[in-house]
Scaffold this active site. Structure first.
Site, short mmCIF file in Angstrom:
data_model
loop_
_atom_site.label_atom_id
_atom_site.label_comp_id
_atom_site.label_asym_id
_atom_site.label_seq_id
_atom_site.Cartn_x
_atom_site.Cartn_y
_atom_site.Cartn_z
N TYR A 1 3.42 6.84 10.21
CA TYR A 1 2.73 5.72 9.74
C TYR A 1 3.48 4.64 9.21
CZ TYR A 1 -1.38 3.14 8.33
OH TYR A 1 -2.35 1.95 8.33
N PRO B 1 -5.00 0.93 18.53
CA PRO B 1 -4.69 0.41 17.09
C PRO B 1 -4.82 1.38 16.09
CG PRO B 1 -7.03 -0.33 17.71
CD PRO B 1 -6.39 0.28 19.06
N HIS C 1 0.86 -1.08 0.02
CA HIS C 1 -0.02 -0.11 -0.10
C HIS C 1 1.02 1.24 0.11
CE1 HIS C 1 -4.17 -1.49 1.35
NE2 HIS C 1 -3.68 -2.48 0.47
N TYR D 1 -9.70 5.39 7.07
CA TYR D 1 -9.69 5.92 8.35
C TYR D 1 -10.85 7.01 8.51
CZ TYR D 1 -5.57 3.44 9.53
OH TYR D 1 -4.57 2.47 9.76
N LYS E 1 0.56 0.45 15.04
CA LYS E 1 1.70 0.25 15.41
C LYS E 1 1.93 -0.89 16.34
CE LYS E 1 3.80 3.62 13.41
NZ LYS E 1 3.25 2.85 12.22
P1 RFL Z 1 0.57 -11.13 21.96
O1 RFL Z 1 0.49 -11.04 20.43
O2 RFL Z 1 -0.46 -10.57 22.89
O3 RFL Z 1 1.25 -12.30 22.39
C1 RFL Z 1 1.54 -12.74 23.80
C2 RFL Z 1 1.41 -14.28 23.94
O4 RFL Z 1 1.72 -14.66 25.44
C3 RFL Z 1 0.98 -15.57 25.67
N1 RFL Z 1 0.71 -15.42 27.17
C4 RFL Z 1 1.50 -16.39 27.91
N2 RFL Z 1 2.20 -17.54 27.76
C5 RFL Z 1 2.73 -18.05 28.91
N3 RFL Z 1 2.37 -17.77 30.09
C6 RFL Z 1 1.48 -16.75 30.62
N4 RFL Z 1 1.19 -16.46 31.55
C7 RFL Z 1 1.02 -15.93 29.20
N5 RFL Z 1 0.29 -14.90 29.21
C8 RFL Z 1 0.09 -14.47 27.93
C9 RFL Z 1 -0.41 -15.24 25.04
O5 RFL Z 1 -1.21 -16.33 24.88
C10 RFL Z 1 0.04 -14.65 23.77
O6 RFL Z 1 0.17 -15.84 22.73
O7 RFL Z 1 1.79 -10.03 22.10
P2 RFL Z 1 3.13 -9.49 21.30
O8 RFL Z 1 3.77 -10.94 20.74
O9 RFL Z 1 3.79 -8.54 22.02
O10 RFL Z 1 2.45 -8.98 19.85
C11 RFL Z 1 1.87 -7.59 19.96
C12 RFL Z 1 0.43 -7.59 18.91
O11 RFL Z 1 -0.16 -8.83 19.14
C13 RFL Z 1 -0.21 -6.32 18.99
O12 RFL Z 1 0.63 -5.22 19.57
C14 RFL Z 1 -1.06 -6.10 17.73
O13 RFL Z 1 -1.99 -6.96 17.51
C15 RFL Z 1 -1.73 -4.62 17.95
N6 RFL Z 1 -2.65 -4.38 16.56
C16 RFL Z 1 -1.92 -3.74 15.45
N7 RFL Z 1 -0.51 -3.89 15.37
C17 RFL Z 1 0.22 -3.28 14.48
O14 RFL Z 1 1.18 -3.24 14.28
N8 RFL Z 1 -0.92 -3.00 13.09
C18 RFL Z 1 -2.22 -3.18 13.22
O15 RFL Z 1 -2.73 -3.06 12.22
C19 RFL Z 1 -2.66 -3.43 14.37
N9 RFL Z 1 -4.05 -3.75 14.57
C20 RFL Z 1 -3.88 -4.49 16.70
C21 RFL Z 1 -4.80 -4.20 15.61
C22 RFL Z 1 -4.51 -5.03 17.81
C23 RFL Z 1 -5.87 -5.18 17.93
N10 RFL Z 1 -6.58 -5.59 19.06
C24 RFL Z 1 -7.38 -6.87 19.07
C25 RFL Z 1 -5.89 -5.35 20.49
C26 RFL Z 1 -6.05 -4.31 15.82
C27 RFL Z 1 -6.80 -5.10 16.78
C28 RFL Z 1 -8.15 -5.03 16.70
C1 PHB Z 2 -6.29 -4.20 10.51
O1 PHB Z 2 -6.56 -4.33 9.23
O2 PHB Z 2 -7.02 -5.02 11.40
C2 PHB Z 2 -6.19 -2.86 11.09
C3 PHB Z 2 -5.66 -1.93 10.11
C4 PHB Z 2 -4.98 -0.55 10.31
C5 PHB Z 2 -5.18 -0.23 11.83
C6 PHB Z 2 -5.50 -1.13 12.74
C7 PHB Z 2 -6.00 -2.34 12.31
O3 PHB Z 2 -4.86 0.87 12.07
#
Ligand code: RFL
Ligand code: PHB
Length: 401
Positions: free
Chosen positions: A396, A304, A84, A212, A308
């Site tokens: 971004y 989100p 993108h 957005y 980031k």
């Molecule tokens: P995770 O992915 O939460 O993984 C942590 C892992 O640790 C396990 N765990 C344990 N294991 C052993 N013992 C315990 N006591 C434990 N407690 C927990 C968990 O089961 C899990 O498997 O953290 P990590 O690896 O730091 O990764 C972070 C990312 O997952 C998170 O920051 C992103 O998903 C945020 N996010 C986005 N980030 C982006 O860079 N670009 C995006 O477009 C974006 N969109 C989003 C998002 C997060 C969202 N939600 C649901 C919060 C969109 C959404 C809707």
């Molecule tokens: C997504 O596709 O899940 C998504 C994309 C951009 C964002 C957050 C989530 O800023």
């Protein structure tokens, strides 16, 4: 999908780096270390299928792509990921395209976190490195000494692994940060009075780029996972329950928050996933306590809106992997000593950007008419100022590592 668990073969009793959590942070760290001959064990509370069922991030910065290349897991991302060159902002139906490529010379890749995780899990399984899934009651011990240990329970039996270093990559609700005494950490937090309700559907995205949208009814985001799979979000109040949102109600609400032309083009379909995520900004400092290091969501959360979270998790473990390689291969602690300050400098800039995007694009219940006019002025200023657009674009696509 293949996974390696300690249930086959001997259970390890010692490793160099015990990694807690098999999310993107833990798996990427494991892979960056393993490729340079450092032994790691990953302890994950959930099953691999559960980890892969969580639908989260979709946008990957070029810097994170480079780290995935370094880890040798970017082949499918390059094949299937969507490049993108820009994104669209909308304010009460008025549209503004931010041209990342023209403003920064860089682009982002749209490729789901689930796929990144799957690629990392598969590579780890192929390498034979040990991952222990469904590890219960993980606990961290003696990390203030140079002989830390981790314990976990499986099938009712407690096991112990001695290690040199523990990496806490276990997300916001994990055990690593919670193992630290309150006095060891300073925390900074803002909880937003709303969440995002997200839907995944097997219908083509409404536009080629992400949209957005700020609307008086609340924020909306049109995103995607592939040319045939879309991801949409709408801002909802913090106390909304997903059970109260039928697919029809979701699509009606989304349409109202878009301009008529986009709303007309929207292809709706049954949801294959639907969930609500609360929005929060959070940072814990420092990221190191003795031989325990925090990385990813274990140390910080961003709303989100700036896309980031996953990217910050990747840059943290990029820094941490370099520091650990220096420690094990060059016998130098300098990188580990610098890790917290180095990672936090980048984290706070991403916190700022994510807070700013959130502030611009959401409706805050307490915001009066003055506040909405300020948001509108911010959008109009962006529309008229290439300098302001460049600030948005360079944040971004990701600040330099
Ligand atoms: P995770 O992915 O939460 O993984 C942590 C892992 O640790 C396990 N765990 C344990 N294991 C052993 N013992 C315990 N006591 C434990 N407690 C927990 C968990 O089961 C899990 O498997 O953290 P990590 O690896 O730091 O990764 C972070 C990312 O997952 C998170 O920051 C992103 O998903 C945020 N996010 C986005 N980030 C982006 O860079 N670009 C995006 O477009 C974006 N969109 C989003 C998002 C997060 C969202 N939600 C649901 C919060 C969109 C959404 C809707
Ligand atoms: C997504 O596709 O899940 C998504 C994309 C951009 C964002 C957050 C989530 O800023």
């Amino acid at each position: 999908m293949q996974t390696s668990t300690a249930q086959t073969g001997t259970r390890p009793t010692r490793t160099q780096v015990a990694i807690i959590g098999a999310g993107p942070a833990g798996l990427l760290l494991g892979r960056l270390l393993e490729r340079r001959g450092i032994d790691t064990v990953i302890l994950e509370r959930r099953s691999p299928d559960y980890v892969l069922s969580r639908i989260r991030a979709g946008v990957i910065e070029p810097g994170a792509v480079e780290l995935l290349e370094k880890a040798g897991v970017a082949e499918r991302l390059h094949k299937e990921g969507l490049i993108h060159d820009g994104t669209e902002l909308m304010f009460d139906g008025d549209r503004l395209r931010i041209d990342f490529a023209a403003l920064t010379g860089r682009s982002v890749t749209v490729y789901g976190q689930t796929e990144v995780t799957r690629d990392l899990m598969d590579a780890r399984a192929d390498s034979g490195a040990v991952s222990i899934y469904e590890a219960e009651d993980v606990s961290l011990h003696d990390f203030e000494t140079d002989r830390p240990k981790v314990r976990y329970v499986q099938d009712g039996v407690t096991h112990e692994i001695a290690c040199d270093v523990i990496a806490g990559c276990d997300g916001f609700h994990g055990v690593a940060r919670a193992s630290l005494p309150d006095s060891a950490l300073k925390t900074f937090e803002r909880v937003y009075p709303f969440g995002w309700l997200g839907i995944l559907t097997d219908r083509p995205p409404v536009a080629e780029e992400l949209i957005y949208a700020h609307h008086a009814r609340g924020f909306a985001l049109c995103s995607m996972r592939s040319p045939t799979r879309s991801r949409y979000y709408v801002q909802v109040a913090s106390d909304e329950r997903v059970e109260d949102w039928s697919d029809d109600r979701f699509w009606d609400e989304l349409r109202q928050r878009l301009d008529p032309e986009t709303a007309e083009r929207l292809q709706t379909g049954p949801s294959i996933e639907k969930s609500i995520a609360p929005l929060r900004s959070f940072v814990a400092e420092p990221l190191r306590f003795g031989r325990l290091f925090l990385a990813g969501d274990a140390a910080h959360i961003v709303p989100p809106t700036g896309a980031k979270g996953l990217n910050l998790a990747a840059s943290d473990v990029g820094y941490l992997a370099d520091a650990l390689l220096e420690f094990f291969l060059d016998r130098s602690s300098a990188g580990l000593d610098a890790y917290s300050a180095r990672a936090l400098a980048r984290i706070w800039k991403a916190e700022r950007f994510s807070w700013w995007m959130t502030s611009l694009l959401h409706v805050f219940p307490e915001t009066d008419t003055f506040g909405r006019r300020i948001q509108r002025a911010e959008f109009d200023y962006l529309a008229g100022s290439p300098a302001a657009q460049r600030v948005l674009a360079e944040n971004y696509v990701g600040l330099p590592m």
